[in-house]
Design a protein around this motif. Structure first.
Motif, PDB file in Angstrom:
ATOM      1  N   TYR A   1       0.956  -1.204   0.031  1.00 19.52           N
ATOM      2  CA  TYR A   1       0.139   0.049  -0.021  1.00 19.52           C
ATOM      3  C   TYR A   1       1.016   1.311  -0.051  1.00 19.52           C
ATOM      4  N   TYR A   2       0.360   2.169  -0.794  1.00 17.92           N
ATOM      5  CA  TYR A   2       1.374   3.646  -0.706  1.00 17.92           C
ATOM      6  C   TYR A   2       0.323   4.526  -0.772  1.00 17.92           C
ATOM      7  N   SER A   3       1.106   5.784  -0.530  1.00 19.56           N
ATOM      8  CA  SER A   3       0.491   7.051  -0.770  1.00 19.56           C
ATOM      9  C   SER A   3       1.160   7.834  -1.695  1.00 19.56           C
ATOM     10  N   SER A   4       0.810   9.030  -2.315  1.00 24.85           N
ATOM     11  CA  SER A   4       1.451   9.764  -3.090  1.00 24.85           C
ATOM     12  C   SER A   4       2.219  10.890  -2.295  1.00 24.85           C
ATOM     13  N   GLY A   5       3.099  10.999  -2.398  1.00 22.83           N
ATOM     14  CA  GLY A   5       4.178  12.125  -1.851  1.00 22.83           C
ATOM     15  C   GLY A   5       4.083  13.574  -2.545  1.00 22.83           C
ATOM     16  N   PRO A   6       4.638  14.385  -1.921  1.00 30.06           N
ATOM     17  CA  PRO A   6       4.565  15.786  -2.477  1.00 30.06           C
ATOM     18  C   PRO A   6       4.678  15.974  -4.083  1.00 30.06           C
ATOM     19  N   GLU A   7       5.744  15.042  -4.588  1.00 34.53           N
ATOM     20  CA  GLU A   7       5.976  15.495  -5.750  1.00 34.53           C
ATOM     21  C   GLU A   7       5.414  14.039  -6.734  1.00 34.53           C
ATOM     22  N   GLY A   8       4.380  13.690  -6.354  1.00 34.42           N
ATOM     23  CA  GLY A   8       4.105  12.321  -6.839  1.00 34.42           C
ATOM     24  C   GLY A   8       4.500  11.080  -6.707  1.00 34.42           C
ATOM     25  N   GLN A   9       5.607  10.930  -6.045  1.00 37.44           N
ATOM     26  CA  GLN A   9       6.356   9.607  -5.758  1.00 37.44           C
ATOM     27  C   GLN A   9       5.583   8.912  -4.989  1.00 37.44           C
ATOM     28  N   ARG A  10       5.651   7.560  -4.999  1.00 38.23           N
ATOM     29  CA  ARG A  10       4.985   6.649  -4.213  1.00 38.23           C
ATOM     30  C   ARG A  10       5.767   6.616  -2.649  1.00 38.23           C
ATOM     31  N   GLN A  11       5.028   6.788  -1.764  1.00 40.74           N
ATOM     32  CA  GLN A  11       5.583   6.410  -0.265  1.00 40.74           C
ATOM     33  C   GLN A  11       4.760   5.040   0.200  1.00 40.74           C
ATOM     34  N   TYR A  12       5.476   4.086   0.368  1.00 41.76           N
ATOM     35  CA  TYR A  12       5.016   2.818   0.805  1.00 41.76           C
ATOM     36  C   TYR A  12       4.654   2.888   2.294  1.00 41.76           C
ATOM     37  N   LEU A  13       3.593   2.407   2.680  1.00 42.08           N
ATOM     38  CA  LEU A  13       3.165   2.298   4.042  1.00 42.08           C
ATOM     39  C   LEU A  13       3.879   0.841   4.678  1.00 42.08           C
ATOM     40  N   SER A  14       4.299   0.973   5.789  1.00 41.78           N
ATOM     41  CA  SER A  14       4.906   0.041   6.641  1.00 41.78           C
ATOM     42  C   SER A  14       3.552  -0.834   7.229  1.00 41.78           C
ATOM     43  N   PRO A  15       3.937  -2.202   7.685  1.00 41.77           N
ATOM     44  CA  PRO A  15       2.884  -2.749   8.226  1.00 41.77           C
ATOM     45  C   PRO A  15       2.218  -2.183   9.251  1.00 41.77           C
ATOM     46  N   GLU A  16       2.923  -1.557  10.026  1.00 40.87           N
ATOM     47  CA  GLU A  16       2.214  -0.750  11.326  1.00 40.87           C
ATOM     48  C   GLU A  16       1.299   0.367  10.823  1.00 40.87           C
ATOM     49  N   GLN A  17       1.597   0.923   9.760  1.00 43.70           N
ATOM     50  CA  GLN A  17       0.911   2.140   9.271  1.00 43.70           C
ATOM     51  C   GLN A  17      -0.345   1.474   8.498  1.00 43.70           C
ATOM     52  N   ILE A  18      -0.221   0.281   7.898  1.00 48.01           N
ATOM     53  CA  ILE A  18      -1.392  -0.253   7.336  1.00 48.01           C
ATOM     54  C   ILE A  18      -2.407  -0.857   8.613  1.00 48.01           C
ATOM     55  N   ASP A  19      -1.824  -1.418   9.484  1.00 42.46           N
ATOM     56  CA  ASP A  19      -2.648  -1.873  10.637  1.00 42.46           C
ATOM     57  C   ASP A  19      -3.513  -0.604  11.382  1.00 42.46           C
ATOM     58  N   ARG A  20      -2.786   0.601  11.250  1.00 40.08           N
ATOM     59  CA  ARG A  20      -3.380   1.880  12.028  1.00 40.08           C
ATOM     60  C   ARG A  20      -4.315   2.277  11.243  1.00 40.08           C
ATOM     61  N   LYS A  21      -4.258   2.205   9.761  1.00 42.31           N
ATOM     62  CA  LYS A  21      -5.241   2.529   8.878  1.00 42.31           C
ATOM     63  C   LYS A  21      -6.649   1.590   8.858  1.00 42.31           C
ATOM     64  N   ARG A  22      -6.365   0.512   8.955  1.00 42.45           N
ATOM     65  CA  ARG A  22      -7.391  -0.536   9.214  1.00 42.45           C
ATOM     66  C   ARG A  22      -8.250  -0.413  10.495  1.00 42.45           C
ATOM     67  N   ALA A  23      -7.385  -0.089  11.569  1.00 40.46           N
ATOM     68  CA  ALA A  23      -8.210   0.255  12.878  1.00 40.46           C
ATOM     69  C   ALA A  23      -8.781   1.608  12.640  1.00 40.46           C
ATOM     70  N   GLU A  24      -8.230   2.474  12.127  1.00 39.95           N
ATOM     71  CA  GLU A  24      -8.981   3.842  12.045  1.00 39.95           C
ATOM     72  C   GLU A  24     -10.231   3.841  10.960  1.00 39.95           C
ATOM     73  N   ALA A  25     -10.230   2.597  10.103  1.00 39.29           N
ATOM     74  CA  ALA A  25     -11.459   2.443   9.183  1.00 39.29           C
ATOM     75  C   ALA A  25     -12.645   1.583  10.116  1.00 39.29           C
ATOM     76  N   GLN A  26     -11.884   0.711  10.835  1.00 41.38           N
ATOM     77  CA  GLN A  26     -13.158   0.137  11.863  1.00 41.38           C
ATOM     78  C   GLN A  26     -13.518   0.917  12.819  1.00 41.38           C
ATOM     79  N   ALA A  27     -12.796   2.088  13.262  1.00 43.10           N
ATOM     80  CA  ALA A  27     -13.223   2.989  14.177  1.00 43.10           C
ATOM     81  C   ALA A  27     -14.495   3.751  13.373  1.00 43.10           C
ATOM     82  N   GLY A  28     -14.157   4.403  12.357  1.00 40.53           N
ATOM     83  CA  GLY A  28     -14.949   5.245  11.434  1.00 40.53           C
ATOM     84  C   GLY A  28     -16.345   4.197  11.348  1.00 40.53           C
ATOM     85  N   ILE A  29     -16.286   3.053  11.215  1.00 37.10           N
ATOM     86  CA  ILE A  29     -17.262   2.343  10.991  1.00 37.10           C
ATOM     87  C   ILE A  29     -18.322   2.081  12.088  1.00 37.10           C
ATOM     88  N   ARG A  30     -17.669   1.920  13.173  1.00 39.38           N
ATOM     89  CA  ARG A  30     -18.289   1.791  14.614  1.00 39.38           C
ATOM     90  C   ARG A  30     -19.032   3.385  14.803  1.00 39.38           C
TER      91      ARG A  30
END
Length: 81
Positions: free
Chosen positions: A48-77
């Motif tokens: 998984y990646y996000s776009s950096g300020p100049e359009g380059q890919r910034q890959y997410l670490s496993p911890e960042q992915i877990d955090r995004k998943r947790a944020e999404a689940q919190a949003g659903i709740r």
């Protein structure tokens, strides 16, 4: 017998309350849809990646992915239940 006047301010107040409630429900539904999309986005495996300020890919670490998943689940709740 005295004629009763319609309670126009009361009717207006109730109409405004209904409008506010409807707007809040629409906002809740939008939040729910967004949280569900985000949750679905991070359910798979892979990189998984996000776009950096100049359009380059910034890959997410496993911890960042877990955090995004947790944020999404919190949003659903918050927005869907």
């Amino acid at each position: 017998m005295e004629a009763l006047e319609p309670a126009a301010p009361d009717l207006q107040q109730r109409a405004q309350e209904r409008q506010k409630a409807a707007a809040a429900e629409r906002e809740r539904q939008r939040g729910c849809e967004q949280a569900r999309r985000q949750s679905a986005q991070f359910q798979g495996t892979g990189l998984y990646y996000s776009s950096g300020p100049e359009g380059q890919r910034q890959y997410l670490s496993p911890e960042q992915i877990d955090r995004k998943r947790a944020e999404a689940q919190a949003g659903i709740r918050e927005h869907c239940d």
